[in-house]
Enzyme design. Structure first.
Site, PDB file in Angstrom:
ATOM      1  N   HIS A   1      -8.133  -7.965  -0.627  1.00 31.97           N
ATOM      2  CA  HIS A   1      -7.944  -8.555   0.321  1.00 31.97           C
ATOM      3  C   HIS A   1      -9.451  -9.621   0.806  1.00 31.97           C
ATOM      4  CE1 HIS A   1      -5.642  -5.130  -0.148  1.00 31.97           C
ATOM      5  NE2 HIS A   1      -5.067  -5.337   1.260  1.00 31.97           N
TER       6      HIS A   1
ATOM      7  N   ASP B   1       3.653  -5.618   1.770  1.00 29.95           N
ATOM      8  CA  ASP B   1       2.005  -5.372   1.797  1.00 29.95           C
ATOM      9  C   ASP B   1       2.174  -3.870   3.026  1.00 29.95           C
ATOM     10  OD1 ASP B   1      -0.626  -4.554   3.143  1.00 29.95           O
ATOM     11  OD2 ASP B   1      -0.558  -6.072   4.950  1.00 29.95           O
TER      12      ASP B   1
ATOM     13  N   HIS C   1       0.716  -1.321  -0.197  1.00 29.66           N
ATOM     14  CA  HIS C   1       0.233  -0.120  -0.107  1.00 29.66           C
ATOM     15  C   HIS C   1       0.632   1.570  -0.104  1.00 29.66           C
ATOM     16  CE1 HIS C   1      -3.878  -2.119   1.447  1.00 29.66           C
ATOM     17  NE2 HIS C   1      -2.739  -2.807   1.331  1.00 29.66           N
TER      18      HIS C   1
ATOM     19  N   GLU D   1      -9.161 -11.801   5.665  1.00 26.41           N
ATOM     20  CA  GLU D   1      -7.796 -10.747   6.517  1.00 26.41           C
ATOM     21  C   GLU D   1      -8.588 -10.907   7.794  1.00 26.41           C
ATOM     22  OE1 GLU D   1      -5.794  -7.457   5.296  1.00 26.41           O
ATOM     23  OE2 GLU D   1      -4.308  -7.945   6.272  1.00 26.41           O
TER      24      GLU D   1
HETATM   25 FE   FE2 Z   1      -2.681  -5.082   2.024  1.00 22.00          FE
END
Ligand code: FE2
Length: 421
Positions: free
Chosen positions: A213, A312, A61, A216
């Site tokens: 995603h 990530d 990100h 998670e």
């Molecule tokens: Fe992520």
């Protein structure tokens, strides 16, 4: 015409050392004596060190990096959901130039540790789409140094955030490469299912890839992966589809996992695991024993599915550290997934190279093979096992036959007789 001979390279799957002849930015010949009789402009002796394709970071990100030190962004529970809350409270007012500056620094750190291919999520739950504009500009600026794929990612939900689905679609029209979603964060299970279906509908409509995603969470009832895989199977774009995280799979009962694996195998989707982030974020609501929260990397791999690792986060409300060095991510992943046999370690680099490239859908132009762009890195090791064993650094990174950088060998000064030599 420019020719460079990279002599005495170790290559995975090849016995003995090979020579690599690069001509005008392309691998021309690879093998023992490949450059014999050919006039070259330069010869570089690699001294038996390992050559691999560049590292791939298929999940980061870049709009969030280096925001962890803002006191208002402090995540006290260390959980994913508090991370989203803190980000939501602090993201307003960020400027395009400020986002670009942070993202550029993160890319620089990744590139200097061997990365040449990055896929970033970009939060589009922002009516101004500021971060998206920043990333679209950056993609263009860096294209000669690093490939950048952009995911239109609705961090606060396609439906939990009012108009989130429309913002995703707008982002695709503006040039995002992939559709994202976050079904486990939607208000209801039905909304989560709807968001996954919407992601595939948009992917087909705009001819984009999908990276979601997915699950998670440690909630063993979070089962959006089956929806993702089924949609991928039905739409026929499965090899261009990716499930990121899938942490709930860690907690599924084995009878359900057995059934699920059949669908996953049929679907041929890709998986991304982020071992350092998820060992940090998951298990936060457990007493002892605490679950690891990592998806079933070993079992998916042994079943022939494509699983890769990614960074990530680099210092954001979800994960306060993260340097962008994928060797550290790989080291953690091999430990947490309990993949420490000699054979598994010898193949470990695949998780941050070729498996990542397959997820990125770039295999047609990726790899140390004749006819492909001469993109590669040289590791300070003679084998994959030695590389992970010593978490070695990258000696140089070459793109289209030209050096992106070279790193001078470490110099140690000492009079201690044990440490000398
Ligand atoms: Fe992520």
């Amino acid at each position: 015409m420019t020719r460079t001979l990279f002599a005495n390279a170790a290559l995975k799957g090849r016995d003995g050392l090979v020579d690599i002849l690069v001509e005008d930015g392309t691998f021309k010949a690879i093998g023992r004596g490949a450059g014999a009789g050919v006039a070259v402009d330069r010869t570089v002796d690699l001294g038996g060190r390992l050559v691999t394709p560049p590292y791939c970071d298929p999940h980061i990100h870049l709009d969030y990096v280096f925001t962890a030190l803002n006191p208002a962004a402090a995540n006290k529970t260390g959980s994913l959901f508090e991370g989203i809350q803190r980000w939501s409270e602090t993201k307003g007012g960020l400027s395009k130039e400020e986002i670009k500056a942070r993202a550029r620094q993160a890319m620089k750190q990744e590139i200097l540790t061997g990365v040449q291919h990055i896929r970033t999520h970009v939060d589009v739950t922002d009516p101004r789409l500021t971060a998206l504009q920043a990333m679209l500009e950056l993609r263009e600026e860096v294209k000669d140094t690093c490939d950048l794929q952009i995911i239109a990612f609705p961090q606060e939900g396609m439906y939990a955030y009012k108009g989130g689905d429309e913002l995703v679609e707008e982002a695709l029209k503006m040039g995002a490469d992939l559709v994202g979603a976050i079904p486990h964060f939607e208000f209801t299970r039905e909304d989560g299912v709807k968001s996954v279906r919407k992601a595939f509908e948009l992917a087909v409509k705009y001819d984009k890839m999908v990276d979601i995603h997915c699950d998670e969470t440690d909630d063993d009832q979070s089962r959006f992966l089956e929806v993702l895989a089924a949609e991928a199977y039905r739409t026929g774009i499965a090899e261009r589809a990716t499930a990121s995280h899938t942490c709930a799979m860690h907690s599924y009962n084995n009878a359900y996992a057995y059934k699920l694996f059949r669908l996953l195998g049929l679907s041929r989707i890709n998986f991304i695991s982020c071992p350092t982030e998820n060992i940090h974020l998951q298990g936060r609501f457990d007493a002892y024993p605490k679950r690891r929260g990592l998806t079933r990397v070993k079992e998916l791999t042994e079943a022939g599915m494509n699983v890769c690792f990614a960074q990530d986060s680099m210092s954001d409300p979800w994960y306060p550290v993260g340097s962008g060095n994928l060797m550290y991510v790989l080291d953690a992943g091999m430990h947490i997934a309990q993949m420490m046999s000699i054979e598994e370690l010898e193949n470990a680099l695949d998780f941050i190279t070729v498996k990542g490239a397959r997820t990125l859908n770039i295999l047609d132009r990726y790899g140390v093979e004749e006819g492909k762009p001469a993109n590669f890195i040289v590791l300070n090791a003679k084998s994959g096992f030695e590389a992970i064993c010593n978490r070695v650094s990258v000696a140089c990174s070459v793109r289209n036959g030209e050096y992106l950088f070279e790193r001078a060998p470490e110099v140690i000064t000492t009079d201690n007789p044990l440490l000398k030599g």
